[in-house]
Design an enzyme around this catalytic site. Sequence first.
Site, PDB file in Angstrom:
ATOM      1  N   GLU A 153      26.815  10.852   3.745  1.00 32.68           N
ATOM      2  CA  GLU A 153      26.592  12.214   3.856  1.00 32.68           C
ATOM      3  C   GLU A 153      27.301  13.006   4.873  1.00 32.68           C
ATOM      4  O   GLU A 153      26.424  13.475   5.986  1.00 32.68           O
ATOM      5  CB  GLU A 153      25.113  12.291   4.097  1.00 32.68           C
ATOM      6  CG  GLU A 153      24.150  11.847   2.817  1.00 32.68           C
ATOM      7  CD  GLU A 153      22.621  11.685   3.009  1.00 32.68           C
ATOM      8  OE1 GLU A 153      22.080  12.034   3.996  1.00 32.68           O
ATOM      9  OE2 GLU A 153      22.136  10.756   2.395  1.00 32.68           O
ATOM     10  N   GLU A 258      20.775   5.744  -5.647  1.00 28.65           N
ATOM     11  CA  GLU A 258      19.757   6.486  -5.343  1.00 28.65           C
ATOM     12  C   GLU A 258      19.062   7.541  -6.411  1.00 28.65           C
ATOM     13  O   GLU A 258      18.838   8.445  -6.211  1.00 28.65           O
ATOM     14  CB  GLU A 258      19.968   7.412  -3.954  1.00 28.65           C
ATOM     15  CG  GLU A 258      20.677   6.506  -2.816  1.00 28.65           C
ATOM     16  CD  GLU A 258      20.607   7.014  -1.226  1.00 28.65           C
ATOM     17  OE1 GLU A 258      19.974   8.132  -1.312  1.00 28.65           O
ATOM     18  OE2 GLU A 258      21.431   6.641  -0.751  1.00 28.65           O
TER      19      GLU A 258
HETATM   20  O1  G3I Z   1       9.150   2.641  10.419  1.00 32.76           O
HETATM   21  C1  G3I Z   1       8.044   3.703  10.418  1.00 32.76           C
HETATM   22  C2  G3I Z   1       6.953   2.814  10.334  1.00 32.76           C
HETATM   23  O2  G3I Z   1       6.733   2.148  11.856  1.00 32.76           O
HETATM   24  C3  G3I Z   1       5.591   3.800  10.489  1.00 32.76           C
HETATM   25  O3  G3I Z   1       4.518   3.226  10.457  1.00 32.76           O
HETATM   26  C4  G3I Z   1       5.706   4.566   9.360  1.00 32.76           C
HETATM   27  C5  G3I Z   1       4.812   5.864   9.187  1.00 32.76           C
HETATM   28  O4  G3I Z   1       5.229   6.782   8.242  1.00 32.76           O
HETATM   29  O5  G3I Z   1       6.919   5.349   9.060  1.00 32.76           O
HETATM   30  C6  G3I Z   1       8.164   4.378   9.017  1.00 32.76           C
HETATM   31  O6  G3I Z   1       9.246   5.075   8.893  1.00 32.76           O
HETATM   32  C7  G3I Z   1       9.565   5.648   7.837  1.00 32.76           C
HETATM   33  C8  G3I Z   1      10.709   4.850   7.152  1.00 32.76           C
HETATM   34  O7  G3I Z   1      10.956   5.681   5.986  1.00 32.76           O
HETATM   35  C9  G3I Z   1      10.514   3.575   6.617  1.00 32.76           C
HETATM   36  O8  G3I Z   1       9.290   3.547   5.895  1.00 32.76           O
HETATM   37  C10 G3I Z   1      10.249   7.101   8.148  1.00 32.76           C
HETATM   38  O9  G3I Z   1       8.891   7.637   8.726  1.00 32.76           O
HETATM   39  C11 G3I Z   1      10.413   7.758   7.028  1.00 32.76           C
HETATM   40  O10 G3I Z   1      10.876   8.989   7.346  1.00 32.76           O
HETATM   41  C12 G3I Z   1      11.556   6.711   6.236  1.00 32.76           C
HETATM   42  O11 G3I Z   1      11.937   7.460   5.146  1.00 32.76           O
HETATM   43  C13 G3I Z   1      13.175   6.965   4.440  1.00 32.76           C
HETATM   44  C14 G3I Z   1      14.284   8.099   4.650  1.00 32.76           C
HETATM   45  O12 G3I Z   1      15.835   7.709   4.138  1.00 32.76           O
HETATM   46  C15 G3I Z   1      14.705   8.759   5.907  1.00 32.76           C
HETATM   47  O13 G3I Z   1      15.669   9.409   5.910  1.00 32.76           O
HETATM   48  C16 G3I Z   1      12.881   6.755   2.817  1.00 32.76           C
HETATM   49  O14 G3I Z   1      12.046   5.580   3.289  1.00 32.76           O
HETATM   50  C17 G3I Z   1      14.328   6.340   2.467  1.00 32.76           C
HETATM   51  O15 G3I Z   1      14.011   6.094   0.838  1.00 32.76           O
HETATM   52  C18 G3I Z   1      15.293   7.507   2.628  1.00 32.76           C
HETATM   53  O16 G3I Z   1      16.528   7.033   1.858  1.00 32.76           O
HETATM   54  C19 G3I Z   1      17.544   8.132   2.001  1.00 32.76           C
HETATM   55  C20 G3I Z   1      18.892   7.166   1.826  1.00 32.76           C
HETATM   56  O17 G3I Z   1      18.820   6.174   2.902  1.00 32.76           O
HETATM   57  C21 G3I Z   1      20.040   8.310   2.217  1.00 32.76           C
HETATM   58  N1  G3I Z   1      20.321   9.174   1.249  1.00 32.76           N
HETATM   59  C22 G3I Z   1      18.789   9.990   1.173  1.00 32.76           C
HETATM   60  C23 G3I Z   1      17.479   9.071   0.833  1.00 32.76           C
HETATM   61  C24 G3I Z   1      16.350  10.057   0.771  1.00 32.76           C
HETATM   62  O18 G3I Z   1      15.940  10.469   1.914  1.00 32.76           O
END
Ligand code: G3I
Length: 348
Positions: A153, A258
Site C-alpha cells: 500500500e 485479501e
Molecule cells: O492485538 C490487539 C489485541 O491485543 C487487542 O486485545 C485487540 C482488541 O481489539 O486488538 C488487537 O489488535 C487488532 C489486530 O487486528 C489483531 O486482531 C487491532 O485492533 C486491529 O486494528 C487489527 O486489524 C487488522 C488490520 O489489518 C489492521 O490494519 C485486521 O485484523 C487485518 O485483517 C487487517 O488486514 C489488512 C492487511 O494486513 C493489509 N490490507 C488491508 C487489510 C484490511 O485492513
Amino acid sequence: MKYLYIICVLLCVYSCREEEPTAKPHTLKAAFANSFIMGVAVNKAQYTSKEIDATNIVLKHFNSITAENSMKWQYISPQQSVFDFADADAFVNFGIENNLKVIGHTLLWHSQLPEWVHAITDSAELRNIMYTHIDSVAGRYKGTIHGWDVVNEAFHNDGSFRDTVFYKYMGQAFIEEAFARAHSVDSSAELYYNDYNMTFEGKRNAVVDMIHNLKNKNIRIDAVGMQGHWNLEHPSLEDIETSIIAYTNAGVDVMITELDISVLPRDENPYEQELPEHIENKLSERYKSLFQLFYKHRNKISRVTVWGVHDGQSWLNNHPTEGRTDYPLLFDRNYEAKNCVYAILNIF
Ligand code: G3I
C-alpha cells in the site's frame, strides 16, 4: 465363452470410467489445482489449532496461508532491537507441517508499524532499520516462505506516493531498496507488491510504472497482489479484468489477495440477525462471476487468497465502524460452507 463375455464387460466398464469427465471437485483447492494456488488468511487460534473447526476448513480447502496479523512489524519488533517471533514461528511451522505455501505478509507497511519506527527522521538511520528488519524477518524464514509481500500500500488511489515514513525520508527509492534487499536475503522467495483499489486508473498506472522501474533495474518482482476488499457491485468485472491485463502486460503475475466481499452499505448494519436470502444469492453470484473471471485468466493469476476463514473472523465486522455483522467470506459463523462455495464449485 462366458468368461470372455465377463472380461469384455469389465474392460468396457473400466474404459468407460476412464473416459468419464473428471469428477466434480469437492474442495476449492481441488477445483483450482491446475489454475492457481488457493490461499486463506489465518489468525493465531487457527494456526495453533485452538479453533479446530476453522483449522479443518483451512486444511480441507486451501493450499496456502497468509498470517492476517502475526508477521506484521508491530508484533515482530514492538521495540527497537526487541524481536518476538513466537507467533510468526508457529504460523510458518503450521504451514510447513501441512504442506501449505506460506506467504509472508508484510515486510514494509505504513500501518501496524511500531511507534519507534514512526519516530525516525534520519534517512540513513531509517534505511539501516529497514534493512535490519528485512534481514531479520526474511532471513529467519529463508527457504520456507513461498513469497513475500515486500511493500504494501505505497500509493494513493490517484497514483501519488503515500506519505509514509519510508517515502518521506527515503523517497520513492525505498521500494527498490526493499525489493533488492529482500532478494539478497532470500533468493528463493517470490517478491510481491500488494495494494487495494488496484483497479483505479491512477494507482494502476503508478504500479505499472513501479514494475517497469524495478525491471529496468533488474530488481526482482514476481507479482502484484490486487487486494480484493470489494463489495457486491464494485469494482466491475470489466475494471478488474482491465487491471489484470495491465499488470500482466507489465511483466508480472497477478494475485488476487485479501478477497472478501462486503454485503453491507457503508454506514449501516442491517443484517444483525441473519443475511436475507436475496442478498445471499447476490453474494453467491458475485463470487461465482469473480471466480469465472479468475479462471478465465488463470494463465495470468498465480494465487487467489481469501481474507479470513469464516464470517465471524472478518475484519469487516469492525470496519469502518465497530460491531457490525458482515458476511464477506466463504464459510459462515458455524463453520459451514456458504452457498458461495457451491456456486464456485459449480463453475466446473
Ligand atoms: O492485538 C490487539 C489485541 O491485543 C487487542 O486485545 C485487540 C482488541 O481489539 O486488538 C488487537 O489488535 C487488532 C489486530 O487486528 C489483531 O486482531 C487491532 O485492533 C486491529 O486494528 C487489527 O486489524 C487488522 C488490520 O489489518 C489492521 O490494519 C485486521 O485484523 C487485518 O485483517 C487487517 O488486514 C489488512 C492487511 O494486513 C493489509 N490490507 C488491508 C487489510 C484490511 O485492513
